[in-house]
Design an enzyme around this catalytic site. Structure first.
Site, mmCIF file in Angstrom:
data_model
loop_
_atom_site.group_PDB
_atom_site.id
_atom_site.type_symbol
_atom_site.label_atom_id
_atom_site.label_comp_id
_atom_site.label_asym_id
_atom_site.label_seq_id
_atom_site.Cartn_x
_atom_site.Cartn_y
_atom_site.Cartn_z
ATOM 1 N N GLU A 104 5.355 44.884 18.239
ATOM 2 C CA GLU A 104 3.940 45.078 18.591
ATOM 3 C C GLU A 104 3.474 43.771 19.208
ATOM 4 O O GLU A 104 3.294 42.780 18.493
ATOM 5 C CB GLU A 104 3.108 45.368 17.342
ATOM 6 C CG GLU A 104 3.501 46.615 16.586
ATOM 7 C CD GLU A 104 3.056 47.883 17.268
ATOM 8 O OE1 GLU A 104 2.307 47.798 18.263
ATOM 9 O OE2 GLU A 104 3.463 48.955 16.817
ATOM 10 N N CYS B 166 -5.640 42.161 19.476
ATOM 11 C CA CYS B 166 -4.661 42.580 20.486
ATOM 12 C C CYS B 166 -5.230 43.682 21.367
ATOM 13 O O CYS B 166 -4.999 43.695 22.574
ATOM 14 C CB CYS B 166 -3.373 43.028 19.806
ATOM 15 S SG CYS B 166 -3.614 44.248 18.499
HETATM 16 P P1 NAD Z 1 2.745 34.409 17.485
HETATM 17 O O1 NAD Z 1 3.766 35.136 18.297
HETATM 18 O O2 NAD Z 1 2.547 32.980 17.739
HETATM 19 O O3 NAD Z 1 3.107 34.537 15.931
HETATM 20 C C1 NAD Z 1 3.261 35.783 15.296
HETATM 21 C C2 NAD Z 1 4.231 35.618 14.144
HETATM 22 O O4 NAD Z 1 5.536 35.369 14.670
HETATM 23 C C3 NAD Z 1 3.915 34.437 13.248
HETATM 24 O O5 NAD Z 1 4.212 34.794 11.925
HETATM 25 C C4 NAD Z 1 4.863 33.355 13.757
HETATM 26 O O6 NAD Z 1 5.165 32.392 12.808
HETATM 27 C C5 NAD Z 1 6.081 34.179 14.124
HETATM 28 N N1 NAD Z 1 6.958 33.619 15.152
HETATM 29 C C6 NAD Z 1 6.627 32.801 16.184
HETATM 30 N N2 NAD Z 1 7.714 32.538 16.917
HETATM 31 C C7 NAD Z 1 8.748 33.226 16.361
HETATM 32 C C8 NAD Z 1 10.135 33.372 16.687
HETATM 33 N N3 NAD Z 1 10.688 32.771 17.722
HETATM 34 N N4 NAD Z 1 10.903 34.168 15.900
HETATM 35 C C9 NAD Z 1 10.372 34.813 14.832
HETATM 36 N N5 NAD Z 1 9.075 34.686 14.476
HETATM 37 C C10 NAD Z 1 8.264 33.908 15.247
HETATM 38 O O7 NAD Z 1 1.390 35.231 17.632
HETATM 39 P P2 NAD Z 1 -0.043 34.885 17.006
HETATM 40 O O8 NAD Z 1 -0.671 33.813 17.800
HETATM 41 O O9 NAD Z 1 0.050 34.743 15.550
HETATM 42 O O10 NAD Z 1 -0.810 36.252 17.284
HETATM 43 C C11 NAD Z 1 -1.432 36.533 18.484
HETATM 44 C C12 NAD Z 1 -0.601 37.461 19.333
HETATM 45 O O11 NAD Z 1 -0.218 38.609 18.590
HETATM 46 C C13 NAD Z 1 -1.393 37.979 20.507
HETATM 47 O O12 NAD Z 1 -0.563 38.019 21.642
HETATM 48 C C14 NAD Z 1 -1.785 39.377 20.074
HETATM 49 O O13 NAD Z 1 -2.059 40.264 21.123
HETATM 50 C C15 NAD Z 1 -0.570 39.780 19.313
HETATM 51 N N6 NAD Z 1 -0.874 40.865 18.377
HETATM 52 C C16 NAD Z 1 -0.379 42.089 18.646
HETATM 53 C C17 NAD Z 1 -0.693 43.144 17.820
HETATM 54 C C18 NAD Z 1 -0.183 44.533 18.105
HETATM 55 O O14 NAD Z 1 -0.311 45.376 17.236
HETATM 56 N N7 NAD Z 1 0.373 44.810 19.262
HETATM 57 C C19 NAD Z 1 -1.499 42.938 16.709
HETATM 58 C C20 NAD Z 1 -1.998 41.665 16.460
HETATM 59 C C21 NAD Z 1 -1.669 40.629 17.311
#
Ligand code: NAD
Length: 524
Positions: A246, A280
């Site tokens: 997602e 999102c």
């Molecule tokens: P992010 O990708 O920075 O982090 C999300 C999670 O992934 C965190 O727990 C982080 O520690 C982890 N993470 C980061 N890099 C990783 C890697 N290489 N391998 C494994 N895990 C890793 O995102 P964020 O800033 O926390 O959230 C914002 C983003 O999330 C926005 O782009 C938003 O649109 C998206 N989002 C999508 C949905 C959806 O349902 N499609 C819902 C909420 C947020």
């Protein structure tokens, strides 16, 4: 502060902090899990999985009911925890986290028994009519769940709960920006009756997430940014581990000429600016049909200039999660202005950490605010000549998470909704698609692959096993060896009997079909 004890092989990693964005106050600190601790958590979950999967469904559902009641009883604690580490108003945490999670729990109560029921069924093929088939749904084993901070209670619940109910065990990693919400959720699950070993939690940042993905898990459910999702998908592809991704969005809203401009402006302002614009599925690009454009922009100006920003109980928009995120949004806004865009409205900024809700018009299609995800309180409104142009521009995006259509004519809005290249569309509302558990939530393109909620979201946590059984244990099958010219003729006759349009031809084929059923010439 809990001291960090790094493993010998690894450099020490910084602890994660539960920090209030607007004040910078740190409420709690958690040690970052080492690689050895992550491996341990996965091994513990694996060892616990067979016993958990053997727990009768009725007992699992009783735990779910208890979890629902605990969430209700402790709603104020949950909302306050979420609000403290995300800066979203408590009322928003009640509405979009606690309330939705309660609905998700009730929906799972209704849906999970049906998901796991596996009745024997008849086959459609005449040639296999002597058989029965059943499709069972089996847990994967250990599911890793990695989530962002913006809906830190809901996002985790909507993945962890169905994963557990389907018989998986889970290791989840909450965002490093919302660790306390993750801990509270796990406490509630364990208090409800989930065995502690069946639901592990590891704290840490993206490195920890990557280590969890690399550990011996059987499926990864990831919610977050496109960049991180891509790296998760690559790591899983190497090991053929299924993923559910997602990712980000740049949702379009289409406002048709017959819409009520004030109604649409109120709804879209809430959708865009709640959670300080960090949702999102927020409407990031709004396309308005020309006849309504001026009235809509006026209405939006009226709404936005009265939004209350800051901190406190009656505030509507708080701070963005971290200064770096605010800086990215400022750069996207400034890029649009440098390319000719105009700011037509801003909400009053009360504290320096706030990015005041801002409305841009005349943003060219090649501006960053049109091409990239804008993750904060920045709204883009564009005038379009027709609904067709709106659909074309809405779909001209690498993302495809969700969208909305606004019109007094619901049938026309539904027709336009069907032309939007995305995972879900709301008509005359916004954000609600992911708050209704019956609706599958997820995207296409860079918005990811996989679904959360809905039947499709439940199927993410099981793999199917087909079982086929003959009603007669020693029946000879028409397709087994014993080929001959006569057998070939009988098979041909069978195809006529099963599929020919002519009833007479089908009746003529009957003797050959009987021969095929009993196979008197079979070598056995
Ligand atoms: P992010 O990708 O920075 O982090 C999300 C999670 O992934 C965190 O727990 C982080 O520690 C982890 N993470 C980061 N890099 C990783 C890697 N290489 N391998 C494994 N895990 C890793 O995102 P964020 O800033 O926390 O959230 C914002 C983003 O999330 C926005 O782009 C938003 O649109 C998206 N989002 C999508 C949905 C959806 O349902 N499609 C819902 C909420 C947020």
């Amino acid at each position: 502060v809990i001291p960090v004890t790094p493993s010998v092989a690894e450099p020490p990693r910084r602890p994660v902090e539960s920090r209030q964005p607007s004040t910078g106050e740190v409420w709690r600190t958690y040690p970052t899990a080492t690689a050895a601790e992550i491996a341990d958590a996965v091994a513990t979950a694996r060892a616990a999985q067979p016993a958990w999967a053997a727990v009768p469904l009725g007992r699992r559902m009783a735990i779910l009911r208890r979890f629902h009641d605990l969430v209700y009883d402790r709603r104020a604690e949950i909302a306050t925890t979420v609000s403290r580490e995300t800066d979203k108003p408590v009322v928003e945490a009640f509405l979009t986290e606690v309330g939705v999670v309660l609905d998700v729990a009730n929906w799972l109560q209704r849906e999970v028994p049906g998901l796991l029921r596996a009745p024997w069924r008849e086959t459609v093929g005449l040639g296999t009519r002597r058989k029965r088939v059943r499709v069972t749904r089996e847990p994967f084993g250990v599911v890793a769940v990695i989530t962002p901070w913006n809906y830190p209670f809901l996002q985790v619940c909507s993945r962890v709960l169905p994963a557990l109910l389907a018989g998986n065990t889970v290791v989840f990693k909450p965002s490093e920006l919302s660790p306390s919400s993750g801990v509270l959720l796990r406490d509630l699950l364990v208090e409800a009756g989930i065995p502690a070993d069946a639901c592990g939690i590891v704290q840490g940042d993206g490195h920890t997430g990557a280590s969890l993905v690399a550990a011996a898990v059987d499926k990864v459910c990831f919610t977050g940014s496109v960049a991180a999702g891509r790296s998760v998908a690559r790591a899983c592809a190497d090991r053929f581990i299924p993923t559910s991704l997602e990712l980000g969005g740049s949702d379009a809203a289409i406002v048709l000429a017959d819409a009520d401009p004030r109604h649409a402006a109120s709804g879209l302002a809430w959708g865009r600016f709640s959670c300080a614009g960090q949702t999102c599925i927020a409407p990031k690009r709004i396309f308005v049909e020309a006849p309504l454009y001026d009235a809509f922009v006026d209405a939006m100006r009226g709404v936005v200039t009265t939004i209350r920003t800051g901190t406190g109980d009656d505030v509507e928009v708080g701070a963005m999660i971290r200064p770096a995120f605010k800086a990215t949004l400022e750069a996207q806004r400034d890029d649009a202005i440098a390319r000719g865009a105009r700011v037509v409205a801003t909400a009053p900024a009360t504290v320096p950490s706030i990015f005041p809700p801002t409305v841009l018009v005349d943003v060219p299609d090649d501006a960053r605010a049109m091409r990239e995800e804008t993750f904060g309180p920045l709204m883009v409104i564009a005038k379009v000549a027709s609904a067709d142009e709106a659909v074309a521009r809405a779909n001209a995006s690498d993302f495809g998470l969700s969208g909305s259509v606004w019109s007094r004519d619901t049938a026309r809005a539904a027709e336009i909704a069907g032309r939007l290249a995305c995972g879900a569309v709301a008509i005359n509302d916004v954000l609600c698609t992911s708050g209704i558990p019956e609706v599958p939530h997820g995207g296409i393109g860079q918005s990811g692959a996989g679904r959360m909620h809905g039947r499709a979201g439940l199927e993410e946590f099981v793999r199917t096993r087909g079982i086929v059984a003959d009603r007669f244990a020693t029946a000879r099958q028409a397709w087994w060896f014993g080929y001959s010219a006569r057998h070939r003729g009988d098979v041909d006759a069978f195809l006529t009997f099963a599929h020919a349009r002519s009833v007479v031809a089908r009746l003529r084929a009957l003797p050959a079909v009987l021969r095929l059923i009993f196979r008197p010439d079979h070598p056995l």
